[in-house]
Design a protein around this motif. Structure first.
Motif, PDB file in Angstrom:
ATOM      1  N   GLN A  39      35.489  41.245  41.755  1.00 37.39           N
ATOM      2  CA  GLN A  39      34.770  40.548  42.813  1.00 37.39           C
ATOM      3  C   GLN A  39      34.329  41.538  43.874  1.00 37.39           C
ATOM      4  O   GLN A  39      35.169  42.199  44.505  1.00 37.39           O
ATOM      5  N   SER A  40      33.010  41.627  44.052  1.00 41.33           N
ATOM      6  CA  SER A  40      32.454  42.474  45.113  1.00 41.33           C
ATOM      7  C   SER A  40      32.359  41.657  46.391  1.00 41.33           C
ATOM      8  O   SER A  40      32.289  40.429  46.340  1.00 41.33           O
ATOM      9  N   PRO A  41      32.330  42.318  47.544  1.00 40.83           N
ATOM     10  CA  PRO A  41      32.243  41.596  48.825  1.00 40.83           C
ATOM     11  C   PRO A  41      31.039  40.654  48.861  1.00 40.83           C
ATOM     12  O   PRO A  41      29.913  41.056  48.568  1.00 40.83           O
ATOM     13  N   GLY A  42      31.301  39.408  49.208  1.00 36.82           N
ATOM     14  CA  GLY A  42      30.242  38.429  49.336  1.00 36.82           C
ATOM     15  C   GLY A  42      29.691  37.894  48.035  1.00 36.82           C
ATOM     16  O   GLY A  42      28.726  37.120  48.037  1.00 36.82           O
ATOM     17  N   LYS A  43      30.313  38.266  46.920  1.00 39.85           N
ATOM     18  CA  LYS A  43      29.804  37.827  45.623  1.00 39.85           C
ATOM     19  C   LYS A  43      30.875  37.088  44.840  1.00 39.85           C
ATOM     20  O   LYS A  43      32.057  37.143  45.165  1.00 39.85           O
ATOM     21  N   GLN A  44      30.437  36.398  43.795  1.00 40.23           N
ATOM     22  CA  GLN A  44      31.382  35.665  42.962  1.00 40.23           C
ATOM     23  C   GLN A  44      32.173  36.616  42.071  1.00 40.23           C
ATOM     24  O   GLN A  44      31.723  37.715  41.737  1.00 40.23           O
ATOM     25  N   ARG A  45      33.348  36.158  41.698  1.00 41.57           N
ATOM     26  CA  ARG A  45      34.169  36.905  40.768  1.00 41.57           C
ATOM     27  C   ARG A  45      33.477  36.910  39.402  1.00 41.57           C
ATOM     28  O   ARG A  45      33.033  35.875  38.920  1.00 41.57           O
ATOM     29  N   LYS A  46      33.394  38.096  38.774  1.00 45.13           N
ATOM     30  CA  LYS A  46      32.688  38.223  37.512  1.00 45.13           C
ATOM     31  C   LYS A  46      33.597  38.808  36.444  1.00 45.13           C
ATOM     32  O   LYS A  46      34.410  39.694  36.706  1.00 45.13           O
ATOM     33  N   TRP A  47      33.389  38.361  35.241  1.00 42.15           N
ATOM     34  CA  TRP A  47      34.167  38.829  34.096  1.00 42.15           C
ATOM     35  C   TRP A  47      33.823  40.283  33.779  1.00 42.15           C
ATOM     36  O   TRP A  47      32.652  40.686  33.825  1.00 42.15           O
TER      37      TRP A  47
END
Length: 111
Positions: A39-47
């Motif tokens: 998970q990057s700042p301000g973004k959704q958690r990604k696989w």
């Protein structure tokens, strides 16, 4: 509540390497696949990657030539070996088994 424990994050320069670890308490690890997410700042958690109970890896295209996922059932631990890290790899990395998550480990990559 069982919780996974990630470790191994840190700060590196572009081109550097890190190895993340995820310890899975209890007896579920050997019977379960495990995934890593970022998970990057301000973004959704990604696989990012998954490893099956038979140790078959599945990797996101953008990392498949740089990251390796593995597991050691004797240690109830999974790993994410990250090579040639780039600034876009910066974020909090989480491991996931069934409905369980860890607290995350921060990876910072500077250019």
């Amino acid at each position: 509540q069982v919780q996974l424990v990630e470790s191994g994050g840190g700060s590196v320069q572009a081109g550097g390497s890190l190895r993340l670890s995820c310890v899975v308490p209890g007896t579920i690890f050997s019977d379960s696949g495990l995934s890593w997410y970022m998970q990057s700042p301000g973004k959704q958690r990604k696989w990012v990657a998954t490893i099956t109970t038979a140790s078959v890896p599945y990797m996101k295209d953008s990392v498949k030539d740089r990251f390796t996922i593995s597991r050691d059932n004797a240690k109830n631990t999974a790993y994410l070996q990250m090579e040639n890290l780039q600034p876009e790899d910066t974020g909090v990395y989480y491991c996931n088994v069934r409905s369980l998550w860890g607290q995350g480990t921060q990876v910072n990559v500077s250019s």
